[in-house]
Design a protein around this motif. Sequence first.
Motif, short mmCIF file in Angstrom:
data_model
loop_
_atom_site.label_atom_id
_atom_site.label_comp_id
_atom_site.label_asym_id
_atom_site.label_seq_id
_atom_site.Cartn_x
_atom_site.Cartn_y
_atom_site.Cartn_z
N GLY A 1 0.75 -1.28 0.26
CA GLY A 1 -0.13 -0.05 -0.02
C GLY A 1 0.79 1.27 0.12
O GLY A 1 0.45 2.25 -0.38
N SER A 2 2.02 1.38 0.49
CA SER A 2 2.82 2.50 0.59
C SER A 2 3.99 2.24 -0.69
O SER A 2 4.53 1.44 -1.08
N LYS A 3 3.76 3.41 -1.54
CA LYS A 3 4.89 3.72 -2.66
C LYS A 3 6.25 3.87 -2.34
O LYS A 3 6.51 4.79 -1.65
N ILE A 4 7.06 3.06 -2.75
CA ILE A 4 8.29 3.22 -2.33
C ILE A 4 9.09 3.41 -3.83
O ILE A 4 9.01 2.84 -4.80
N THR A 5 10.08 4.64 -3.70
CA THR A 5 10.92 4.82 -4.77
C THR A 5 12.45 4.65 -4.67
O THR A 5 12.75 5.12 -3.62
N LEU A 6 13.12 3.79 -5.60
CA LEU A 6 14.31 3.80 -5.53
C LEU A 6 15.11 3.97 -6.69
O LEU A 6 14.56 4.21 -7.64
N PRO A 7 16.39 4.44 -6.56
CA PRO A 7 17.10 4.83 -7.71
C PRO A 7 17.42 3.66 -8.73
O PRO A 7 17.55 2.39 -8.11
N ASP A 8 17.36 4.04 -9.90
CA ASP A 8 17.62 2.93 -10.98
C ASP A 8 18.87 3.25 -11.62
O ASP A 8 19.22 4.02 -12.44
N TYR A 9 19.93 2.78 -10.83
CA TYR A 9 21.51 2.97 -11.30
C TYR A 9 21.73 2.61 -12.90
O TYR A 9 22.42 3.25 -13.58
N LYS A 10 21.06 1.47 -13.10
CA LYS A 10 21.53 0.93 -14.56
C LYS A 10 20.68 1.96 -15.57
O LYS A 10 21.61 2.35 -16.60
N ALA A 11 19.52 2.43 -15.36
CA ALA A 11 19.12 3.51 -16.26
C ALA A 11 20.01 4.78 -16.22
O ALA A 11 20.22 5.23 -17.31
N ALA A 12 20.28 5.39 -14.98
CA ALA A 12 21.07 6.41 -14.82
C ALA A 12 22.57 6.13 -15.86
O ALA A 12 22.94 7.23 -16.42
N LEU A 13 23.07 4.92 -15.43
CA LEU A 13 24.37 4.84 -16.23
C LEU A 13 24.33 4.72 -17.66
O LEU A 13 25.25 5.14 -18.66
N GLN A 14 23.20 4.11 -18.17
CA GLN A 14 22.88 3.95 -19.57
C GLN A 14 22.45 5.23 -20.52
O GLN A 14 22.75 5.50 -21.64
N ASN A 15 21.92 6.14 -19.61
CA ASN A 15 21.29 7.34 -20.38
C ASN A 15 22.07 8.65 -20.05
O ASN A 15 21.63 9.69 -20.64
N ASP A 16 22.79 8.86 -19.20
CA ASP A 16 23.30 9.89 -18.41
C ASP A 16 25.05 10.03 -18.89
O ASP A 16 25.75 9.57 -18.11
N LEU A 17 25.18 10.82 -20.03
CA LEU A 17 26.52 10.95 -20.41
C LEU A 17 27.20 12.02 -19.22
O LEU A 17 28.53 11.77 -19.05
N GLU A 18 26.60 12.93 -18.76
CA GLU A 18 27.22 13.97 -17.89
C GLU A 18 27.83 13.25 -16.63
O GLU A 18 28.87 13.26 -16.13
N LEU A 19 27.03 12.21 -16.23
CA LEU A 19 27.32 11.07 -15.06
C LEU A 19 28.69 10.48 -15.29
O LEU A 19 29.38 10.24 -14.69
N LYS A 20 28.44 9.91 -16.60
CA LYS A 20 29.44 9.08 -17.05
C LYS A 20 30.63 9.76 -17.10
O LYS A 20 32.06 9.34 -16.57
N LEU A 21 30.79 11.08 -17.45
CA LEU A 21 31.77 11.83 -17.56
C LEU A 21 32.68 12.23 -16.31
O LEU A 21 33.88 11.78 -16.05
N ILE A 22 31.59 12.37 -15.44
CA ILE A 22 32.43 12.78 -14.00
C ILE A 22 33.01 11.40 -13.41
O ILE A 22 34.02 11.50 -12.93
N ILE A 23 32.13 10.32 -13.52
CA ILE A 23 32.58 9.05 -12.97
C ILE A 23 34.08 8.81 -13.65
O ILE A 23 34.95 8.42 -12.94
N SER A 24 34.16 8.75 -14.80
CA SER A 24 35.51 8.55 -15.38
C SER A 24 36.74 9.39 -14.91
O SER A 24 37.48 8.92 -14.70
N LYS A 25 36.36 10.60 -14.96
CA LYS A 25 37.33 11.63 -14.41
C LYS A 25 37.74 11.33 -13.14
O LYS A 25 38.97 11.17 -12.79
N MET A 26 36.73 10.78 -12.32
CA MET A 26 37.08 10.63 -10.85
C MET A 26 37.99 9.30 -10.60
O MET A 26 38.76 9.00 -10.08
N SER A 27 37.66 8.27 -11.75
CA SER A 27 38.27 7.00 -11.75
C SER A 27 39.73 7.08 -11.92
O SER A 27 40.48 6.62 -11.34
#
Lengths: 171, 315
Positions: B48-74
Amino acid sequence: MKKTIQLATVFMLALIVSVNAQSRKELKAYYGSQYNVEIQTLGVGNDGTKLFKVWGYAKKAEGAAIEAKRNAISAAIFKGIPAGGGAAPTPALTTDINAEVKHQAFFDEFFKDGGKYLQFVNLSTDASAGGSDSVKMKKGYKVAVAVSINFVALRKYLEESGVIRKLDSGF
Amino acid sequence: MRKIISTIAITLVAISLFGQAKKPTIMVVPSDQYCISRGYAMEYDNMGSKITLPDYKAALQNDLELKLIISKMSGIMADRGFPLKDLEQELKNLATQSAEMSMLESKSSGSGIAESPIDALKRTAKSDIIMDLSFEVKKVGPKKYVSFILNGLDAYTSKNVASAAGAGQPSSAAQTEILLEEAVLAYMDEFNGRLMSFFEDAFEKGREVKIRIKMFQNMDFDLESEYNDDELSEHIENWMADHAVNGRYNTQDATENFMQFEQVRIPMLNEKGRAVDARGWIRDLQKYLKDDPFMIESKLYMRGLGEAWLILGEK
């Protein structure tokens, strides 16, 4: 009685002047001093570098510019670089507050005139220092130099020399 | 006093002779706020209660800015001797591993691989230190700037062990990619400086871990049972005080069925110079409780480098 007071006054003045001269000498000669380094961060440097303006003091403007470069490397090692121009503060490379005493022989060699520290100063504006960045003082010049230092190479050199710990040392 | 000095001396000798403590793994994970605010989220109905969780797979597949930052940090972290675990690769590995596990069987009997529900639950992407990342490109008139938050979280103690946050200089000329790169360069040295302090603290005062003592159901004893006139919980606390570095630990909670210890400082290396984690350290307590007068069997359950459970009663 009057003569004794005059002699005592002269002696006290001589003592004050000598102590002051001694402390000024030590302050200027001490490369690790936290007191004679003035820094202003100019922005975020390119990958692996730090970009800031640093001041030096000497009788001649050229000498002050050289002193400023030495101060730039000294600050990165012992003092850290303050935040500014969109850059976060950079902590000092050494986390040991007695590093300059423990590794005195290393630093004496590193910071000698024309020493290896110059290898880590990529770029500086000392040739064109002038105007508000070159201040004539009573006994010399105070000169500001905008420098870019190769921070990553400096860190690696100090790590390999055993002067500072690596982030992964012990693991 | 003599015991403390000898412990410190042994630890220092061990570090100088062997000097290889267990290296924590580090992974960059986009924060919940980052994922959910950009729609990289999964929703499900929990009674009955709606739970929202992050979808990391979708974020990493679609967000180029995120990938750029992770790559630089790595790149920066690899240069400092800590190659980062890649979240995207880890998620792919887990998916492949699940498929292989379901297909694999022995040649002679056709038997599949044994896996309990707990084993299956443990197959998740994890690391010892999580670099929790948030950033946003903001605008002031014609100028753009990047707001950046990076928190280093110890996965076991949930403590923020290193952090760096702030906003970059606004620019009307620089491309977004340049501003993002600048943000990473601006904050990583500060972050690593704090991480260094955390590691130095661990080597000086011991690694901080979490220990839980639990009971299996229907045992004929509990943590209030007496042995040599003292309750079992007292014996366990005495053991903790004797074996934690400088006796540092904190009893967070305790009943007759469980004890929870936090801020337990364990040595990075044992007297043989071998690296120690929470599981290896608490194994000595397991052996202690197996002996006279307790004679208690127990199950040792590991939750990464920094957390272990000892469940009393059975294996």
